[in-house]
Design an enzyme around this catalytic site. Structure first.
Site, PDB file in Angstrom:
ATOM      1  N   GLU A 151      54.050  30.146  64.723  1.00 38.45           N
ATOM      2  CA  GLU A 151      54.710  30.028  63.425  1.00 38.45           C
ATOM      3  C   GLU A 151      56.159  29.552  63.600  1.00 38.45           C
ATOM      4  O   GLU A 151      56.630  28.697  62.851  1.00 38.45           O
ATOM      5  CB  GLU A 151      54.666  31.356  62.676  1.00 38.45           C
TER       6      GLU A 151
ATOM      7  N   TYR B 227      55.419  31.815  48.106  1.00 36.02           N
ATOM      8  CA  TYR B 227      55.221  32.784  49.178  1.00 36.02           C
ATOM      9  C   TYR B 227      56.004  34.078  48.962  1.00 36.02           C
ATOM     10  O   TYR B 227      55.691  35.089  49.598  1.00 36.02           O
ATOM     11  CB  TYR B 227      55.599  32.169  50.530  1.00 36.02           C
TER      12      TYR B 227
ATOM     13  N   CYS C  82      50.079  34.161  59.910  1.00 36.87           N
ATOM     14  CA  CYS C  82      50.303  33.172  58.849  1.00 36.87           C
ATOM     15  C   CYS C  82      50.409  33.856  57.496  1.00 36.87           C
ATOM     16  O   CYS C  82      51.242  33.485  56.665  1.00 36.87           O
ATOM     17  CB  CYS C  82      49.175  32.143  58.844  1.00 36.87           C
TER      18      CYS C  82
ATOM     19  N   ASP D   5      51.591  20.793  57.230  1.00 40.79           N
ATOM     20  CA  ASP D   5      50.992  22.018  56.708  1.00 40.79           C
ATOM     21  C   ASP D   5      49.639  21.738  56.065  1.00 40.79           C
ATOM     22  O   ASP D   5      48.731  22.574  56.117  1.00 40.79           O
ATOM     23  CB  ASP D   5      51.940  22.672  55.702  1.00 40.79           C
TER      24      ASP D   5
ATOM     25  N   TYR E 194      54.729  34.562  56.490  1.00 42.63           N
ATOM     26  CA  TYR E 194      55.116  33.774  55.310  1.00 42.63           C
ATOM     27  C   TYR E 194      55.516  34.680  54.149  1.00 42.63           C
ATOM     28  O   TYR E 194      56.461  34.384  53.412  1.00 42.63           O
ATOM     29  CB  TYR E 194      53.973  32.844  54.899  1.00 42.63           C
TER      30      TYR E 194
END
Length: 236
Positions: free
Chosen positions: A221, A179, A151, A60, A155
């Site tokens: 993802e 998140y 993204c 990440d 998330y």
């Protein structure tokens, strides 16, 4: 496409005719697969291997470096100065907030920044980064916006669901909190509002291309979580 409550978006417009909701309707099965993936469910039920999570965090970091550049390019092509400023702020926050989170997680996972820098960029990370950067550099503003949106949105939606369950592992809970909280939801809402202003201005062919980018990066993802779960490496 009819969606179940588990895949219905919690963040953004409630108008089914909004462009963002039409985008989301294209990825219902993909989002369901993400929420059901053992990497994601393992964050709350305690079954996720810490080495798989460490692999995820390292990859990440590599991804976010490309993502911050992608946001900067999208911002440079934004139609209004306020939109440019928003993306510039978000790009900076990748380093100020998200990489700071990794700075807390790395020691807890037995990793050092030097080890992360030395870790090879895994195949899925490389592919996702390459697609993202190629899209924002070669496409128009709507293409880049659609490519970076999953993204943000996925998330936030995953985080909101995991926050309800919580985790007994403080390392995973720290990730969930980042998140699943209101601050990140507010950031995502800013981008969704821009998407809903952008979509209606597109010609049919332009919209179809942008929607295809949104679907593709949404699939990436899922692939990113799956690659971490498998601790993906280059075959040779």
């Amino acid at each position: 496409m009819t969606q179940t409550n588990s895949t219905f978006p919690r963040i953004g417009s409630a108008d089914p005719d909004s462009w963002s909701r039409r985008l989301w309707s294209d990825i219902g099965p993909t989002f369901a697969a993400i929420t059901e993936h053992p990497f994601v469910t393992g964050l709350t039920d305690g079954s996720l291997d810490a080495e798989a999570f460490a692999h995820y965090v390292a990859q990440d970091v590599h991804y976010l470096r490309a993502y911050a550049r992608a946001l900067a390019v999208v911002g440079a092509r934004a139609p209004a100065l306020a939109d440019t400023a928003m993306f510039a702020r978000h790009a900076a926050e990748v380093f100020d907030v998200e990489l700071a989170l990794h700075g807390e997680l790395l020691p807890a996972l037995g990793l050092s920044p030097e080890a992360v820098d030395a870790a090879p960029v895994a195949p899925t990370t490389q592919a996702y980064n390459s697609y993202l950067l190629a899209t924002v550099y070669s496409g128009g503003f709507a293409d880049g916006l659609a490519a970076v949106l999953p993204c943000y949105w996925i998330y936030a939606e995953v985080g909101a669901r995991l926050l309800e369950r919580g985790s007994s592992d403080p390392r995973y809970q720290r990730w969930i909190d980042s998140y699943g909280g209101e601050d990140f939801a507010a950031t995502v809402t800013e981008v969704l509002n821009l998407a809903d202003r952008t979509g209606p201005l597109l010609k049919p062919a332009e919209e179809a291309i942008a929607r295809a980018h949104f679907v593709t990066t949404s699939r990436y993802e899922w692939m990113f979580f799956d690659a971490a779960h498998r601790r993906e490496a280059w075959p040779v």
